[in-house]
Design an enzyme around this catalytic site. Structure first.
Site, mmCIF file in Angstrom:
data_model
loop_
_atom_site.group_PDB
_atom_site.id
_atom_site.type_symbol
_atom_site.label_atom_id
_atom_site.label_comp_id
_atom_site.label_asym_id
_atom_site.label_seq_id
_atom_site.Cartn_x
_atom_site.Cartn_y
_atom_site.Cartn_z
ATOM 1 N N LYS A 60 0.826 -1.206 0.000
ATOM 2 C CA LYS A 60 0.000 0.000 0.000
ATOM 3 C C LYS A 60 0.863 1.260 0.000
ATOM 4 C CE LYS A 60 -4.021 -0.302 1.958
ATOM 5 N NZ LYS A 60 -4.236 -1.431 2.725
ATOM 6 N N ARG A 68 -4.038 2.897 8.207
ATOM 7 C CA ARG A 68 -4.222 1.575 7.586
ATOM 8 C C ARG A 68 -2.961 0.739 7.736
ATOM 9 N NH1 ARG A 68 -6.864 5.121 3.906
ATOM 10 N NH2 ARG A 68 -8.935 4.409 3.245
ATOM 11 N N GLY A 122 -8.517 -8.396 5.270
ATOM 12 C CA GLY A 122 -8.993 -8.663 6.613
ATOM 13 C C GLY A 122 -7.921 -8.593 7.671
ATOM 14 N N MET A 138 -6.403 -5.944 9.113
ATOM 15 C CA MET A 138 -6.874 -5.031 10.155
ATOM 16 C C MET A 138 -7.779 -4.005 9.499
ATOM 17 S SD MET A 138 -4.852 -2.418 12.697
ATOM 18 C CE MET A 138 -5.405 -0.895 11.922
ATOM 19 N N ARG A 148 -3.244 -1.343 -6.138
ATOM 20 C CA ARG A 148 -2.387 -2.520 -5.967
ATOM 21 C C ARG A 148 -2.771 -3.520 -7.041
ATOM 22 N NH1 ARG A 148 -5.250 -4.416 -0.296
ATOM 23 N NH2 ARG A 148 -7.343 -4.723 -1.124
ATOM 24 N N HIS A 158 -15.831 -8.355 2.035
ATOM 25 C CA HIS A 158 -14.801 -9.223 2.624
ATOM 26 C C HIS A 158 -14.973 -10.662 2.135
ATOM 27 C CE1 HIS A 158 -13.260 -11.950 5.814
ATOM 28 N NE2 HIS A 158 -12.262 -11.091 5.839
ATOM 29 N N SER A 182 15.157 -41.681 -7.343
ATOM 30 C CA SER A 182 13.938 -40.896 -7.160
ATOM 31 C C SER A 182 13.867 -40.554 -5.684
ATOM 32 C CB SER A 182 12.712 -41.703 -7.583
ATOM 33 O OG SER A 182 11.541 -40.937 -7.413
ATOM 34 N N CYS A 190 9.647 -37.650 -6.109
ATOM 35 C CA CYS A 190 8.303 -38.217 -6.241
ATOM 36 C C CYS A 190 7.476 -38.091 -4.973
ATOM 37 C CB CYS A 190 8.373 -39.678 -6.667
ATOM 38 S SG CYS A 190 9.210 -40.736 -5.471
ATOM 39 N N TYR A 216 13.418 -34.375 -13.307
ATOM 40 C CA TYR A 216 11.957 -34.303 -13.330
ATOM 41 C C TYR A 216 11.408 -34.181 -11.916
ATOM 42 C CZ TYR A 216 11.852 -39.233 -11.882
ATOM 43 O OH TYR A 216 12.009 -40.406 -11.197
#
Length: 887
Positions: free
Chosen positions: A27, A97, A106, A108, A353, A469, A778, A845, A865
């Site tokens: 903010k 804020r 939520g 505050m 934002r 909210h 693995s 895995c 992988y």
């Protein structure tokens, strides 16, 4: 290193730290950015997140340096607006804020109108020429400050307001006169003093520092901890404090307040989206206290609503707002979530934002913005949260199914869910813990409900708009939400409710359709999602840029088909023990385990061989041409042993052995710690005929599929729980010997690999030796985590939450890999394995294979992988691409 940064007016915005979200929060950074590009931002200042961390770690006290910096910053606001804080004739009022580096809905509630007291309210009335406005602002301030800062139940004040309106025969807040508000202020002050034992604070400096303290303390409030835990936000980030000169949307019909998005956060459509209220302050919109109006004429007409949109009622302010929308999107190159106020015709920007959005909207925006030239493919890939894809990978309501619609509200968050009605957050959590699917039904949600919202399948509210909210949090969590359903009436005392004409009670089942706002009775059937369009486009881009392959953990044909549909490039883990739990097979498995000699054991294995062969044949047919890693039997034996008299009697009938004999044999096999007992390769070493049967089933199935298909399967036989080279050497020889016999019988040869799962610390440390026998490793990080940190995954839920809350672990190590500890073992094993066998294939895995943070670590280590459950394959594909781009 500044502790306080000013913005707006003549403030210097050149310090790059001021626009760093880690320093001034999202903010504060965006307020400074907006001010620096010339947008109308009320002047203010931001106290850094670093000061919050210092405050919380050093005894919750403010330093003299901070107090001095705040006084200097407050003087900047006074000079810019030409008013003095606490001046009895024309007072400066401010808002306070919180603002962490990431959006935390939520966290505050905002405190507005700070600086009002019994003297300054008179000055505000005189300076504004509107006595009603001044006393309305004062009553709002007392209620907000008492709730947020002093910790009183806001319901005390709501009740007093409702009684006051009822006594005067009024319905809406807007009908209250100045004298009515003045009387209510007196009542509010009596409530505060009665609850706290001291008067409401009249010293404006005391008010300011009380609000600053409340922001800092809110970082460790219960709801903040819950939000951080659910969203993997570290506790040491802290939150900034934003103090800003007040502008007023409640100064008559030429004033308004609103919340808007530059695109639709639910669908991603390129259309202005939002709500506003004339003659209102910000909390009126987001709290659902009044029903907001649409921002655009098109949205109003589409909803067939009567109150004029902002575009129609305030055309000049709306035109300026639209100009700001376009400017902000081009500047930030992302969809913006904006809060604004119109004070007597003048537009003021209070916040911007990057807005939270549904997964569907995130995909559409990312793909559209590439097409619009705002961003490139790589930015689009990095912008979409991989975990958000989970919202798209589950069923939605069947469009052909019959729906008994009880009422319709606002489609606040898309998706569909059925569940039992619960009327409070705690009950939702209790029901969910016992396995029930629930729908949380509230008049309106508040930050205190976050744990219940997370436990619920969906959320229904009687009040509130698309930016309430409930709507914002549900979209962020991926929960379907229907808000503002005026046809819902709740009787909390009797745990009943009326939805439309239907009388329901807690525990009754309803269904929500968050795409159109419908609320239906009973459970409505669902259909599988279609993964095309924007989803397919983004996945194509991700596949182009990722290095690691993505496989799946699957052992049924259905799971294999689903995983391949989601883009799996093979099987990374087929857990063969999961194939033996159906009623028909479990008897043969028990006979095998309880056998007292090899002959009896082979009799049971002969029953299992054809069924095991069919299992592998079906899997190979689905995954033709792709590698399939099959883990040989690795059961903790207790999972297969008979557990009750009925099971023992059934087995006695099948084997001809007495129940007492079987019970005695089961007792002989009892283990105090089965997870570290006779399982994995230890089973194969002591009873090699078991692994011989499984190897034969694998190779016979592979030969059958090879003869029938142009593409041969690629089996990778995994020996589990190896701790030594010799274990793998013995069992690899058994597998190779079995393969040779089968190939001779079938007159064909197929390629295969034999490797192991690294799931013990000793195996990781001895990986150089083990690689002499194993063609692949693995990493079974579920067991590797258990054995490395000495914690049972099945029991950890009882005590791991406090460990995360206290910062002992940043995240649950069974959800996201413990990189500092377990990760070191993976790195060591990878390095030592490659040193012995440069072409060794390395993968992961465990469940961590579907966790983006763990996948990023796998990219750093250079694994070949990752393997994830079928529904997490797309998540892993995107996360692997992001990891490659970040690297």
């Amino acid at each position: 290193m500044k502790t306080v940064y000013t913005f707006g007016g003549a403030a210097d915005h050149s310090d790059e730290r001021q626009k760093d979200k880690t320093v001034t929060g999202g903010k504060g950074a965006n307020l400074a950015e907006m001010a620096s590009i010339g947008l109308p931002v009320p002047p203010g200042f931001t106290i850094t997140t670093e000061e919050c961390v210092k405050y919380l770690s050093e005894g919750a006290e403010f330093t003299d340096e901070l107090r001095s910096a705040v006084a200097e910053a407050l003087a900047h606001i006074e000079a810019t607006v030409g008013k003095k804080f606490g001046d009895a004739s024309d007072p400066l009022l401010v808002s306070v804020r919180s603002g962490a580096r990431v959006s935390m809905p939520g966290m505050m509630d905002t405190v507005l109108n700070l600086g009002l007291n019994d003297k300054t309210v008179v000055g505000l009335a005189s300076a504004s020429g509107d006595e009603r406005f001044a006393w309305d602002s004062y009553r709002r301030f007392i209620q907000m400050y008492s709730d947020v800062v002093l910790g009183l139940d806001h319901g005390l004040f709501e009740e007093a307001l409702e009684i006051a309106k009822e006594d005067k025969g009024l319905y809406a807040d807007t009908e209250m006169e100045a004298s009515d508000w003045q009387e209510l202020v007196a009542e509010y002050k009596r409530i505060t003093e009665g609850e706290l034992g001291h008067p409401f604070p009249q010293d404006v400096t005391e008010q300011l520092w009380g609000a600053i303290r409340a922001v800092f303390d809110s970082w460790n409030a219960d709801r903040a901890k819950v939000y951080r835990r659910l969203n993997d936000i570290p506790a040491d980030w802290g939150t900034a404090v934003n103090v800003q000169a007040m502008v007023f949307g409640n100064m008559g019909d030429t004033s308004a307040t609103g919340v808007a998005f530059t695109r639709d956060p639910a669908t991603g459509e390129r259309a202005y989206y939002g709500e506003y209220l004339i003659n209102a302050q910000g909390e009126d919109v987001v709290a659902g206290i009044r029903t907001p109006q649409y921002l655009t004429k098109a949205a109003r007409e589409a909803a067939n609503a009567k109150p004029l949109s902002m575009e129609e009622a305030m055309p000049e302010a709306y035109a300026e707002l639209a100009r700001v929308f376009d400017l902000l999107e081009k500047h930030y190159k992302d969809m913006q979530d904006i809060e604004f106020t119109v004070q007597q015709g003048t537009l003021w920007m209070l916040q911007t934002r990057s807005g939270k959005r549904t997964a569907k909207a995130a995909l559409k925006m990312a793909v559209d913005m590439v097409g619009e030239g705002l961003i490139d493919e790589k930015t689009a890939i990095l912008r979409v949260d991989p975990m958000a894809l989970d919202q798209l990978l589950h069923p939605t309501l069947d469009p052909e199914a019959k729906r008994n619609v009880l009422t319709t509200g606002l489609p606040a968050s898309p998706g569909a869910a059925s569940g039992k009605i619960v009327l409070d957050a705690d009950t939702a959590e209790v029901y969910a813990a016992r396995g029930d699917k629930v729908i949380l039904v509230r008049v309106e949600t508040s930050p205190e409900d976050i744990h219940g919202m997370h436990a619920a399948q969906g959320i229904l509210t009687a009040r509130g708009g698309m930016t309430s909210h409930a709507a914002v949090v549900a979209r962020g969590m991926g929960r379907p939400c229907v808000s503002g359903a005026s046809g819902v009436s709740i009787d909390r005392a009797n745990k009943t409710l009326r939805i439309g004409d239907a009388e329901l009670k807690e525990g009754d089942v309803i269904t929500l359709d968050g795409a159109n706002g419908q609320v239906m009775s009973g459970e409505v059937p669902t259909v599988e999602p279609e993964l095309a369009g924007d989803f397919g486009t983004l996945m194509e881009w991700a596949d182009k840029h990722r290095r690691m392959k993505v496989r799946t953990n699957a052992e049924t044909p259905d799971d294999c088909r689903r995983a391949r549909q989601f883009g799996a490039e093979g099987i990374g883990l087929c857990r063969t023990e999961h194939m033996f739990f159906d009623a028909r097979r479990i008897r043969a498995v028990r006979q095998m385990i309880l056998a007292e000699n090899e002959g009896t054991r082979r009799e049971a294995l002969e029953q299992l061989l054809p069924e095991q062969r069919d299992d592998f044949r079906e899997i190979f047919e689905v995954m033709t041409g792709l590698p399939c890693t099959i883990r040989l039997l690795d059961p903790p034996l207790h999972e297969f042993l008979p557990h009750n008299d009925e099971d023992f009697a059934d087995l006695a009938d099948a084997t001809g052995l007495g129940v007492d004999h079987l019970k005695r044999r089961a007792e002989e096999l009892h283990e105090f710690n089965p997870m570290l007992g006779h399982r994995g390769c230890r089973l194969g070493i002591t009873f090699p005929e078991i692994y011989e049967m499984q190897a034969r089933a694998i190779f016979e199935a592979a030969c059958e599929v090879t003869k029938a298909s142009s593409e041969a399967p690629i089996p990778e036989v995994m020996i589990p729980l190896v701790a030594t080279k010799r274990e793998l050497e013995l069992l690899k020889a058994l597998v190779d010997a079995t393969a040779k016999v089968v190939f001779e019988e079938h007159g064909t040869t197929i390629e295969y690999l034999v490797g192991t799962m690294i799931e013990l610390p000793r195996a990781a440390l001895m990986a150089g030796e083990i690689a002499e026998e194993g063609a692949f490793f693995s990493f079974g990080t579920n067991d590797l985590t258990q054995t490395a940190i000495g914690v049972s995954r099945d029991d950890s839920a009882k005590f791991l939450a406090p460990y995360v809350e206290k910062g002992i672990f940043a995240r649950d190590p069974f959800v996201s890999l413990d990189i500092e500890g377990v990760g070191q073992l993976v790195e060591i094993a990878a390095e030592r394995g490659r040193a012995t066998r440069p072409d060794i294939k390395l993968g992961i895995c465990g469940e961590h294979g579907g966790d983006p943070a763990s996948i990023a670590f796998c990219e750093q280590v250079g694994l070949d992988y990752v393997s994830a459950s079928p529904y997490r394959v797309p998540i892993a594909r995107l996360a692997a691409a992001q990891a490659a781009l970040a690297d």
